[in-house]
Write an enzyme that holds these catalytic residues in place. Structure first.
Site, PDB file in Angstrom:
ATOM      1  CG  HIS A  47      -2.058   0.851   1.283  1.00  0.00           C
ATOM      2  ND1 HIS A  47      -2.380   1.711   0.281  1.00  0.00           N
ATOM      3  CD2 HIS A  47      -2.975   1.081   2.276  1.00  0.00           C
ATOM      4  CE1 HIS A  47      -3.438   2.434   0.637  1.00  0.00           C
ATOM      5  NE2 HIS A  47      -3.812   2.072   1.849  1.00  0.00           N
ATOM      6  CG  HIS A 106      -3.980   0.744  -8.277  1.00  0.00           C
ATOM      7  ND1 HIS A 106      -5.305   0.715  -7.932  1.00  0.00           N
ATOM      8  CD2 HIS A 106      -3.364   1.578  -7.402  1.00  0.00           C
ATOM      9  CE1 HIS A 106      -5.481   1.516  -6.892  1.00  0.00           C
ATOM     10  NE2 HIS A 106      -4.330   2.043  -6.544  1.00  0.00           N
ATOM     11  CG  ASP A 160       3.126   4.361  -4.003  1.00  0.00           C
ATOM     12  OD1 ASP A 160       3.101   5.440  -3.407  1.00  0.00           O
ATOM     13  OD2 ASP A 160       2.357   3.418  -3.751  1.00  0.00           O
TER      14      ASP A 160
HETATM   15  N1  CMC Z   1       5.146  -6.757 -10.767  1.00  0.00           N
HETATM   16  C1  CMC Z   1       5.037  -7.940 -11.417  1.00  0.00           C
HETATM   17  N2  CMC Z   1       3.882  -8.623 -11.539  1.00  0.00           N
HETATM   18  C2  CMC Z   1       2.790  -8.105 -10.962  1.00  0.00           C
HETATM   19  C3  CMC Z   1       2.817  -6.873 -10.256  1.00  0.00           C
HETATM   20  C4  CMC Z   1       4.048  -6.196 -10.176  1.00  0.00           C
HETATM   21  N3  CMC Z   1       4.145  -5.026  -9.535  1.00  0.00           N
HETATM   22  N4  CMC Z   1       1.589  -6.583  -9.783  1.00  0.00           N
HETATM   23  C5  CMC Z   1       0.785  -7.595 -10.169  1.00  0.00           C
HETATM   24  N5  CMC Z   1       1.518  -8.512 -10.883  1.00  0.00           N
HETATM   25  C6  CMC Z   1       1.010  -9.716 -11.518  1.00  0.00           C
HETATM   26  C7  CMC Z   1       0.726 -10.820 -10.501  1.00  0.00           C
HETATM   27  O1  CMC Z   1       1.849 -11.618 -10.285  1.00  0.00           O
HETATM   28  C8  CMC Z   1      -0.428 -11.518 -11.152  1.00  0.00           C
HETATM   29  O2  CMC Z   1       0.103 -12.329 -12.171  1.00  0.00           O
HETATM   30  P1  CMC Z   1      -0.568 -13.782 -12.490  1.00  0.00           P
HETATM   31  O3  CMC Z   1      -1.955 -13.461 -12.982  1.00  0.00           O
HETATM   32  O4  CMC Z   1       0.322 -14.386 -13.510  1.00  0.00           O
HETATM   33  O5  CMC Z   1      -0.571 -14.510 -11.192  1.00  0.00           O
HETATM   34  C9  CMC Z   1      -1.234 -10.418 -11.823  1.00  0.00           C
HETATM   35  O6  CMC Z   1      -0.259  -9.384 -12.098  1.00  0.00           O
HETATM   36  C10 CMC Z   1      -2.355  -9.851 -10.976  1.00  0.00           C
HETATM   37  O7  CMC Z   1      -1.814  -9.461  -9.711  1.00  0.00           O
HETATM   38  P2  CMC Z   1      -2.622  -9.473  -8.353  1.00  0.00           P
HETATM   39  O8  CMC Z   1      -1.651  -9.623  -7.230  1.00  0.00           O
HETATM   40  O9  CMC Z   1      -3.748 -10.455  -8.440  1.00  0.00           O
HETATM   41  O10 CMC Z   1      -3.234  -8.027  -8.354  1.00  0.00           O
HETATM   42  P3  CMC Z   1      -3.815  -7.274  -7.094  1.00  0.00           P
HETATM   43  O11 CMC Z   1      -4.908  -6.399  -7.602  1.00  0.00           O
HETATM   44  O12 CMC Z   1      -4.135  -8.217  -5.992  1.00  0.00           O
HETATM   45  O13 CMC Z   1      -2.566  -6.404  -6.603  1.00  0.00           O
HETATM   46  C11 CMC Z   1      -1.103  -4.652  -6.111  1.00  0.00           C
HETATM   47  C12 CMC Z   1      -2.462  -5.035  -6.700  1.00  0.00           C
HETATM   48  C13 CMC Z   1      -0.961  -3.123  -6.090  1.00  0.00           C
HETATM   49  C14 CMC Z   1      -1.003  -5.155  -4.656  1.00  0.00           C
HETATM   50  C15 CMC Z   1       0.020  -5.306  -6.972  1.00  0.00           C
HETATM   51  O14 CMC Z   1      -0.068  -4.851  -8.310  1.00  0.00           O
HETATM   52  C16 CMC Z   1       1.424  -5.065  -6.403  1.00  0.00           C
HETATM   53  O15 CMC Z   1       1.865  -5.807  -5.544  1.00  0.00           O
HETATM   54  N6  CMC Z   1       2.125  -3.979  -6.910  1.00  0.00           N
HETATM   55  C17 CMC Z   1       3.401  -3.628  -6.364  1.00  0.00           C
HETATM   56  C18 CMC Z   1       3.216  -2.831  -5.097  1.00  0.00           C
HETATM   57  C19 CMC Z   1       2.738  -1.421  -5.353  1.00  0.00           C
HETATM   58  O16 CMC Z   1       3.243  -0.723  -6.220  1.00  0.00           O
HETATM   59  N7  CMC Z   1       1.766  -0.988  -4.539  1.00  0.00           N
HETATM   60  C20 CMC Z   1       1.250   0.366  -4.597  1.00  0.00           C
HETATM   61  C21 CMC Z   1      -0.190   0.417  -4.981  1.00  0.00           C
HETATM   62  S1  CMC Z   1      -0.659   2.085  -5.417  1.00  0.00           S
HETATM   63  C22 CMC Z   1      -0.703   2.912  -3.934  1.00  0.00           C
HETATM   64  C23 CMC Z   1      -1.974   2.720  -3.250  1.00  0.00           C
HETATM   65  O17 CMC Z   1      -3.029   3.167  -3.756  1.00  0.00           O
HETATM   66  O18 CMC Z   1      -1.918   2.138  -2.153  1.00  0.00           O
END
Ligand code: CMC
Length: 436
Positions: free
Chosen positions: A274, A313, A369
């Site tokens: 987050h 995101h 971020d």
């Molecule tokens: N790098 C590489 N692969 C990724 C990433 C990433 N940053 N984010 C998602 N994926 C992949 C993930 O491995 C999955 O692949 P597969 O379908 O093959 O398993 C797919 O994309 C979907 O990911 P998810 O984890 O199901 O997506 P989510 O909606 O649960 O996660 C997130 C959203 C923000 C937690 C995630 O994208 C992440 O961990 N990003 C990096 C951390 C980050 O930058 N966070 C800040 C968010 S913005 C600030 C805020 O509003 O808080």
């Protein structure tokens, strides 16, 4: 368009009609009250159906008029105003007022609001003593969370959450004092004396003063950096029902006071998935080090060895509009502070990732971020302070969500259900009978 849904239970052949409700836009956010599912029973004794939704992927927990996001189209609006217009025309304090009270302030309302905030910036001397007790290398976010929670003990009347005047007073205090606590946490961590607020400066000018003043008799903030920080604060005010806003509403729903509620929300923000992500972006860029190593790291992210921080995101499946604004602001700030190789690295990383099938298929775009950390770093903020910098303006958003929740007659104490998958009833065994 029919405004109901007919559900057939194939176990019993019975049909149920449940209403479909709409938000502001019929094509966005049609919902059915989940409680209606409870009527659907396999037998008379049956508890009824529950909707199962880990991580609230498809559950609206409230009706809200604060922030609108359309993740597919990359739209973010506070109270109906596009973030791009607010970023261009407004100021953090004005946006905080808008977010909390629903309308842009008149000239006199803004003057009154600004006066109240700038005159609540001091903290009790015992708050300072409390902060002195932290270890020298305490993470500033841990100090921030604990100190905001401790304010609850300084203002016990804050627990009168149903009194509008009391609520407003705590809102002034919280918005005004979070920069002071943030700056004190930083000064403590580097062993410099605390700098008291200077109420002659702007909200962000004063924050820069409390952070960076050394021995100058009066601090004169650089106007470009003062404005850049104000813009960063505008972009971070609110983001509807994210992890920390949900925590704010969750804690607030038990009628706990706003200090402990904000502290809880800030704790949720601290996590690397987050608000801690901007800190992780910088650590990642420092690890990548040079532009030629970018492809190797992109490959590793694709293999699932780590996540590209600042990418992806839960809601935006398009470029995060905040990231777009920050990307152009980064160049302005770097003109004042000097060019940073980290920005070149970030732009190369973004270029390669956006062309790569893995990222394209999964709609992984830079989020807020990705660029905020580079700007904060260029302005002289240490990486540990990044989540704290996020928490300062988000306090206004958390309070807006809290106010809305308290005044919503449909809200009650938050209490999700569970699907129990444990053992059925069994008899206690004395220890001698449990085997080895
Ligand atoms: N790098 C590489 N692969 C990724 C990433 C990433 N940053 N984010 C998602 N994926 C992949 C993930 O491995 C999955 O692949 P597969 O379908 O093959 O398993 C797919 O994309 C979907 O990911 P998810 O984890 O199901 O997506 P989510 O909606 O649960 O996660 C997130 C959203 C923000 C937690 C995630 O994208 C992440 O961990 N990003 C990096 C951390 C980050 O930058 N966070 C800040 C968010 S913005 C600030 C805020 O509003 O808080």
């Amino acid at each position: 368009m029919a405004d109901t849904l007919t559900i057939t239970d194939n176990r019993t052949g019975r049909q149920y009609e449940v209403p479909i409700n709409y938000g502001t836009y019929e094509d966005y956010g049609a919902s059915s009250p989940a409680i209606d599912l409870r009527k659907i029973k396999g037998s008379e004794e049956d508890f009824g159906l529950l909707s199962y939704d880990p991580a609230y992927m498809n559950t609206a927990s409230c009706k809200s008029a604060v922030t609108f996001i359309d993740g597919d189209r990359g739209i973010l609006r506070y109270r109906g105003y596009p973030i791009e217009q607010l970023a261009e025309e407004s100021s953090y304090l004005e946006v905080a007022y808008l977010t909390l009270f629903g309308e842009l302030p008149t000239e006199s309302e803004l003057a009154g609001w600004t006066y109240e905030i700038l005159h609540h910036t001091f903290v009790h001397e015992n708050v300072k003593k409390l902060m002195d007790g932290f270890h020298h290398d305490a993470h500033p976010m841990g100090m921030f969370v604990s100190t905001v929670a401790a304010l609850s003990t300084f203002y016990p009347e804050a627990r009168e959450v149903h009194d509008a005047d009391v609520r407003l007073k705590q809102i002034h205090r919280l918005i005004a004092k979070v920069p002071t606590i943030a700056a004190f946490a930083y000064r403590h961590s580097i062993g410099l004396p605390y700098i008291y607020p200077d109420n002659e400066l702007s909200f962000t000018g004063n924050f820069l003063n409390m952070m960076f003043r050394i021995s100058e008799p009066a601090y004169d903030p650089d106007p470009v950096l003062e404005r850049a920080l104000d813009l960063l604060f505008i972009l971070h005010v609110d983001h509807e029902q994210n992890c920390s806003a949900s925590v704010m509403r969750g804690i607030g729903s038990s009628h706990a006071d706003p200090y402990v509620s904000v502290a809880g929300a800030a704790a949720a923000l601290y996590g690397p998935l987050h608000g801690g992500a901007n800190e992780q972006v910088l650590r990642m860029l420092n690890e990548i080090r040079t532009v030629d190593r970018v492809p190797e790291y992109v490959e590793r992210a694709k293999k699932g060895e780590f996540r590209l921080m600042g990418f992806g995101h839960r809601v935006y499946k398009n470029y995060d509009p905040r990231a777009r604004i920050l990307k152009s602001m980064a160049s302005e700030v770097l003109e004042v502070t000097g060019r940073s190789p980290l920005l070149d690295l970030a732009m190369e990383l973004e270029r390669i990732a956006l062309e790569d099938e893995y990222f394209v298929e999964r709609n992984l775009y830079p989020n807020v971020d990705f660029y905020s950390g580079i700007i904060y770093k260029a302005m002289g903020f240490p990486v540990d302070m990044f989540p704290v910098l996020f928490a300062i303006p988000r306090t206004a958003g958390w309070l807006a969500q809290w106010l809305e929740m308290l005044q919503d007659p449909e809200q009650k104490i938050a209490r999700p259900r569970q699907v129990y998958v444990g053992k059925d009833e069994r008899d206690y065994q004395v220890i001698e009978k449990r085997g080895v």
